[in-house]
Design a protein around this motif. Structure first.
Motif, mmCIF file in Angstrom:
data_model
loop_
_atom_site.group_PDB
_atom_site.id
_atom_site.type_symbol
_atom_site.label_atom_id
_atom_site.label_comp_id
_atom_site.label_asym_id
_atom_site.label_seq_id
_atom_site.Cartn_x
_atom_site.Cartn_y
_atom_site.Cartn_z
ATOM 1 N N PRO A 63 -12.160 3.369 -10.636
ATOM 2 C CA PRO A 63 -11.891 4.653 -9.983
ATOM 3 C C PRO A 63 -11.294 4.545 -8.585
ATOM 4 C CG PRO A 63 -14.050 4.657 -11.052
ATOM 5 C CD PRO A 63 -13.549 3.239 -11.092
ATOM 6 N N ASP A 64 -11.607 3.485 -7.822
ATOM 7 C CA ASP A 64 -11.114 3.384 -6.454
ATOM 8 C C ASP A 64 -9.828 2.560 -6.354
ATOM 9 O OD1 ASP A 64 -12.319 1.026 -7.185
ATOM 10 O OD2 ASP A 64 -13.224 0.644 -5.219
ATOM 11 N N ILE A 65 -9.120 2.395 -7.463
ATOM 12 C CA ILE A 65 -7.913 1.578 -7.466
ATOM 13 C C ILE A 65 -6.778 2.301 -6.739
ATOM 14 C CG2 ILE A 65 -6.905 2.478 -9.622
ATOM 15 C CD1 ILE A 65 -6.300 -0.475 -10.337
ATOM 16 N N ALA A 66 -5.954 1.550 -6.011
ATOM 17 C CA ALA A 66 -4.782 2.107 -5.335
ATOM 18 C C ALA A 66 -3.598 2.074 -6.299
ATOM 19 C CB ALA A 66 -4.464 1.310 -4.075
ATOM 20 N N VAL A 67 -2.993 3.228 -6.538
ATOM 21 C CA VAL A 67 -1.854 3.343 -7.445
ATOM 22 C C VAL A 67 -0.593 3.468 -6.605
ATOM 23 C CG1 VAL A 67 -0.799 4.672 -9.290
ATOM 24 C CG2 VAL A 67 -3.291 4.442 -9.190
ATOM 25 N N LEU A 68 0.317 2.501 -6.741
ATOM 26 C CA LEU A 68 1.517 2.421 -5.912
ATOM 27 C C LEU A 68 2.763 2.526 -6.783
ATOM 28 C CD1 LEU A 68 0.263 -0.598 -3.794
ATOM 29 C CD2 LEU A 68 0.210 1.810 -3.123
ATOM 30 N N PRO A 69 3.843 3.115 -6.273
ATOM 31 C CA PRO A 69 5.063 3.286 -7.085
ATOM 32 C C PRO A 69 5.872 2.005 -7.166
ATOM 33 C CG PRO A 69 5.408 4.179 -4.890
ATOM 34 C CD PRO A 69 3.963 3.751 -4.939
ATOM 35 N N ALA A 70 6.608 1.861 -8.262
ATOM 36 C CA ALA A 70 7.527 0.732 -8.403
ATOM 37 C C ALA A 70 8.722 0.933 -7.479
ATOM 38 C CB ALA A 70 7.988 0.611 -9.854
ATOM 39 N N ASP A 71 9.184 -0.139 -6.840
ATOM 40 C CA ASP A 71 10.315 -0.065 -5.907
ATOM 41 C C ASP A 71 10.991 -1.436 -5.841
ATOM 42 O OD1 ASP A 71 12.136 0.257 -3.901
ATOM 43 O OD2 ASP A 71 10.734 1.066 -2.434
ATOM 44 N N PRO A 72 12.038 -1.680 -6.658
ATOM 45 C CA PRO A 72 12.705 -2.987 -6.642
ATOM 46 C C PRO A 72 13.277 -3.346 -5.274
ATOM 47 C CG PRO A 72 13.352 -1.717 -8.577
ATOM 48 C CD PRO A 72 12.591 -0.791 -7.687
ATOM 49 N N ASP A 73 13.778 -2.348 -4.516
ATOM 50 C CA ASP A 73 14.317 -2.637 -3.190
ATOM 51 C C ASP A 73 13.232 -3.196 -2.272
ATOM 52 O OD1 ASP A 73 16.600 -1.623 -4.213
ATOM 53 O OD2 ASP A 73 16.668 0.173 -2.968
ATOM 54 N N ARG A 74 12.066 -2.598 -2.303
ATOM 55 C CA ARG A 74 10.946 -3.091 -1.487
ATOM 56 C C ARG A 74 10.562 -4.506 -1.902
ATOM 57 N NH1 ARG A 74 6.246 -0.189 -3.662
ATOM 58 N NH2 ARG A 74 6.627 -1.741 -5.285
ATOM 59 N N ASP A 75 10.495 -4.760 -3.209
ATOM 60 C CA ASP A 75 10.103 -6.084 -3.688
ATOM 61 C C ASP A 75 11.078 -7.146 -3.209
ATOM 62 O OD1 ASP A 75 8.193 -4.597 -4.968
ATOM 63 O OD2 ASP A 75 9.118 -4.766 -6.953
ATOM 64 N N ALA A 76 12.377 -6.844 -3.272
ATOM 65 C CA ALA A 76 13.386 -7.816 -2.856
ATOM 66 C C ALA A 76 13.362 -8.030 -1.344
ATOM 67 C CB ALA A 76 14.768 -7.353 -3.313
ATOM 68 N N ARG A 77 13.203 -6.941 -0.604
ATOM 69 C CA ARG A 77 13.217 -7.056 0.855
ATOM 70 C C ARG A 77 12.066 -7.927 1.353
ATOM 71 N NH1 ARG A 77 12.364 -2.173 1.800
ATOM 72 N NH2 ARG A 77 10.182 -2.189 2.438
ATOM 73 N N LEU A 78 10.881 -7.703 0.822
ATOM 74 C CA LEU A 78 9.722 -8.455 1.286
ATOM 75 C C LEU A 78 9.675 -9.877 0.744
ATOM 76 C CD1 LEU A 78 6.985 -5.664 1.100
ATOM 77 C CD2 LEU A 78 8.253 -6.483 3.088
ATOM 78 N N PHE A 79 10.522 -10.165 -0.271
ATOM 79 C CA PHE A 79 10.537 -11.528 -0.802
ATOM 80 C C PHE A 79 11.460 -12.444 0.004
ATOM 81 C CE2 PHE A 79 11.858 -14.754 -4.029
ATOM 82 C CZ PHE A 79 10.605 -15.316 -4.208
ATOM 83 N N GLU A 80 12.323 -11.879 0.824
ATOM 84 C CA GLU A 80 13.256 -12.688 1.597
ATOM 85 C C GLU A 80 12.555 -13.732 2.466
ATOM 86 O OE1 GLU A 80 16.387 -14.432 3.546
ATOM 87 O OE2 GLU A 80 16.298 -13.367 1.640
ATOM 88 N N PRO A 81 11.455 -13.419 3.182
ATOM 89 C CA PRO A 81 10.768 -14.467 3.957
ATOM 90 C C PRO A 81 10.255 -15.613 3.086
ATOM 91 C CG PRO A 81 10.071 -12.299 4.698
ATOM 92 C CD PRO A 81 10.870 -12.088 3.449
ATOM 93 N N VAL A 82 9.865 -15.337 1.843
ATOM 94 C CA VAL A 82 9.419 -16.402 0.949
ATOM 95 C C VAL A 82 10.581 -17.332 0.619
ATOM 96 C CG1 VAL A 82 8.430 -16.923 -1.308
ATOM 97 C CG2 VAL A 82 7.618 -14.945 -0.018
ATOM 98 N N ALA A 83 11.744 -16.751 0.284
ATOM 99 C CA ALA A 83 12.913 -17.582 -0.007
ATOM 100 C C ALA A 83 13.319 -18.397 1.215
ATOM 101 C CB ALA A 83 14.073 -16.695 -0.482
ATOM 102 N N ALA A 84 13.242 -17.783 2.392
ATOM 103 C CA ALA A 84 13.580 -18.504 3.619
ATOM 104 C C ALA A 84 12.616 -19.655 3.869
ATOM 105 C CB ALA A 84 13.590 -17.535 4.798
ATOM 106 N N ALA A 85 11.340 -19.471 3.549
ATOM 107 C CA ALA A 85 10.363 -20.548 3.742
ATOM 108 C C ALA A 85 10.667 -21.730 2.822
ATOM 109 C CB ALA A 85 8.959 -20.012 3.474
ATOM 110 N N VAL A 86 11.034 -21.467 1.584
ATOM 111 C CA VAL A 86 11.405 -22.549 0.663
ATOM 112 C C VAL A 86 12.667 -23.248 1.156
ATOM 113 C CG1 VAL A 86 12.052 -23.114 -1.700
ATOM 114 C CG2 VAL A 86 10.310 -21.365 -1.269
ATOM 115 N N GLU A 87 13.585 -22.479 1.716
ATOM 116 C CA GLU A 87 14.857 -23.043 2.178
ATOM 117 C C GLU A 87 14.670 -24.000 3.347
ATOM 118 O OE1 GLU A 87 19.238 -21.057 2.257
ATOM 119 O OE2 GLU A 87 17.698 -20.085 3.494
ATOM 120 N N GLU A 88 13.566 -23.882 4.064
ATOM 121 C CA GLU A 88 13.308 -24.813 5.153
ATOM 122 C C GLU A 88 13.014 -26.222 4.650
ATOM 123 O OE1 GLU A 88 10.215 -23.270 7.551
ATOM 124 O OE2 GLU A 88 11.291 -21.448 8.128
ATOM 125 N N LEU A 89 12.617 -26.342 3.369
ATOM 126 C CA LEU A 89 12.283 -27.649 2.802
ATOM 127 C C LEU A 89 13.314 -28.166 1.809
ATOM 128 C CD1 LEU A 89 8.457 -27.287 2.095
ATOM 129 C CD2 LEU A 89 9.569 -28.273 4.105
#
Length: 515
Positions: A63-89
């Motif tokens: 009952p207390d679950i947070a329901v959030l909308p799907a947003d591919p733009d948000r997913d891609a934007r926030l994944f950029e720091p992860v890709a940048a971290a891998v690129e450092e190695l």
């Protein structure tokens, strides 16, 4: 075959959604699209919530679950720091999709001494830089390496086919229709599918099934016929003023996507690896590679450009000045004969070209989601039979409209479909609620219908039309019954309205209104 190291962030859509919403790490949360759970975090899964559940069922289990909308733009934007971290190695980082990044395994494994050491370093790097949890897999080919990442495994060279053989056929997640057909034929594993003759699979099920067969066999989706395009097959844009806003980036992404696709199509090519280069007013150079298993359409190119610019402009390591140059380079191409554009999306017809420019102009004023094109799908209800696609995106029916659809609503279709279902009550002569039996018959003839507090007399009705969908699945079935009613005010016989009602989960709602 290229040996790849793939980093996968589990349930990235819900992770990104939680980060954007500022949720606590230990809060149960899900991402919902089309009223179905598409991603659930670990806390929600502990409460029994799984992808595929209806929103209401997920809320019933937690009952207390947070329901959030799907947003591919948000997913891609926030994944950029992860890709940048891998690129450092490692060099040669390619974003496969938000949540999945691939890199040739040879470089980091040689530098760190082994593939195991490289995997550990990459996971630690991502955790330190971004705080995101991740898993790494190494195998021959992108498909096997991605599934290995889901399990945190390193598959020895040459053993991808043996690794894939016992896995469930449902691992072909982007081909649900093919998977459903194969399971009904008794083919339950990738190995059983791979054991079939490739020529037989292609001739019986089509070219796309042939590509899937290659993946199940541990091969690349296509034979190694790809080639590096000439240097001049790139498009460049020098914005004035420099790009520093996401809305401006989205408009330019659409334009460059169309330009690059037109240029490649003129040479009979389509892009499968896209390099996005950007330069800023302060001399900063940015680059990111995007890999796609299928050839990129114009909308596919523009989506990746928009996602990348969004990640650069709104990320934590955003450039210090606006972008003054943007260049798209196709790093890898395939023959593009299979890609065809629909009405007003290609060709030399002047009227079509003018109409297309007008639509693009309106879209530029209202945003990408401001102009839609309808396409006809298969289905039983009015909502199922029409899909609205943003202008310029590829129109792909989710289901074949020419197939038989038992229980399909007869013509004509309702003129108005409410954006949200309106509750209704169907009443019999004795004042009781009319229901639908297990055999899809009404429990009593309808006499009145109450909608939004207004009760009106039923002067004619038709139905019910049953729709018992996917009854063979344990948790995926859906039972509905539709009823057409003609209503009149008690004192005004001429004031009549026709409604389409649907019965589901023992409740009536208004699904459509007839003119």
């Amino acid at each position: 075959m290229t040996r790849l190291l793939v980093l996968w962030c589990p349930q990235w859509p819900v992770v990104a959604a939680g980060m954007a919403a500022g949720l606590a790490v230990d809060a149960p949360a899900v991402v919902v699209a089309a009223n179905r759970v598409v991603s659930a975090n670990a806390q929600a899964r502990r409460e029994g919530v799984r992808p595929g559940l209806r929103r209401r069922e997920a809320q019933g289990r937690c009952p207390d679950i947070a329901v959030l909308p799907a947003d591919p733009d948000r997913d891609a934007r926030l994944f950029e720091p992860v890709a940048a971290a891998v690129e450092e190695l490692a060099v040669g980082v390619e974003v496969v999709a938000p949540g999945v990044v691939a890199v040739p395994a040879r470089g980091p494994s040689g530098y760190f001494g082994s593939e195991e050491s490289a995997a550990e370093r990459v996971i630690d790097q991502v955790a330190i830089r971004t705080g995101a949890e991740s898993q790494v897999g190494v195998a021959d080919g992108l498909f096997a390496a991605t599934l290995a990442a889901h399990r945190g495994l390193i598959i020895p060279a040459g053993e991808s086919a043996q690794f894939l053989a016992p896995l469930d056929i449902r691992e072909l997640t982007d081909r649900p229709d093919l998977v459903d057909l194969l399971r009904r034929l008794g083919i339950q594993t990738l190995g059983a599918f791979a054991a079939l003759s490739h020529n037989d699979v292609t001739s019986r099920f089509g070219a796309d099934a042939g590509y899937a067969h290659r993946l199940a066999s541990g091969l690349e989706q296509r034979p190694p016929s790809r080639r590096r395009p000439p240097v001049d097959l790139s498009v460049t844009h020098t914005p004035d003023p420099p790009i520093d806003r996401v809305d401006a980036a989205a408009f330019i992404a659409r334009t460059l996507g169309d330009q690059l696709h037109t240029l490649l199509a003129a040479h009979g090519l389509a892009c499968t690896r896209l390099a996005i280069h950007a330069s800023t007013a302060n001399g900063e150079d940015l680059i990111r590679l995007w890999r796609c298993a299928d050839p990129l359409t114009p909308s596919g190119i523009s989506d990746r450009v928009r996602w990348q610019l969004d990640g650069w402009l709104r990320g934590s390591d955003r450039p210090s000045a606006g972008i003054t140059l943007l260049r798209l380079e196709p790093e890898e191409t395939v023959d593009g004969h299979a890609l065809q554009l629909g009405l007003w999306q290609g060709g030399n017809d002047e009227q079509a070209s003018r109409a297309s420019r007008a639509m693009v102009h309106v879209q530029g004023l209202l945003g990408q989601e401001g102009v839609f094109t309808p396409s006809i799908n298969g289905g039983r209800g009015p909502n199922d039979q029409v899909t609205l696609t943003p202008w310029g995106d590829e129109q792909t029916p989710s289901s074949d409209p020419d197939l038989p659809w038992p229980g399909r609503l007869p013509a004509p279709s309702p003129a108005t479909i409410p954006t949200q279902r309106v509750p209704a009550t169907v009443i019999d002569r004795d004042g009781g609620e009319v229901g639908v039996t297990g055999r899809f018959t009404l429990t009593a003839p309808p006499d009145e219908v109450a909608v939004a507090g207004n009760t009106r007399r039923v002067i004619a009705w038709a139905g019910p039309w049953p729709a018992d969908e996917r009854w063979w699945e344990k948790d995926g079935g859906r039972r509905r019954a539709r009823l057409q009613v003609l209503l009149a005010e008690r004192s005004e016989v001429d004031n009549q309205d026709a409604l389409l009602l649907v019965r589901e989960n023992e409740k009536w709602t208004v699904e459509g209104v007839y003119d």
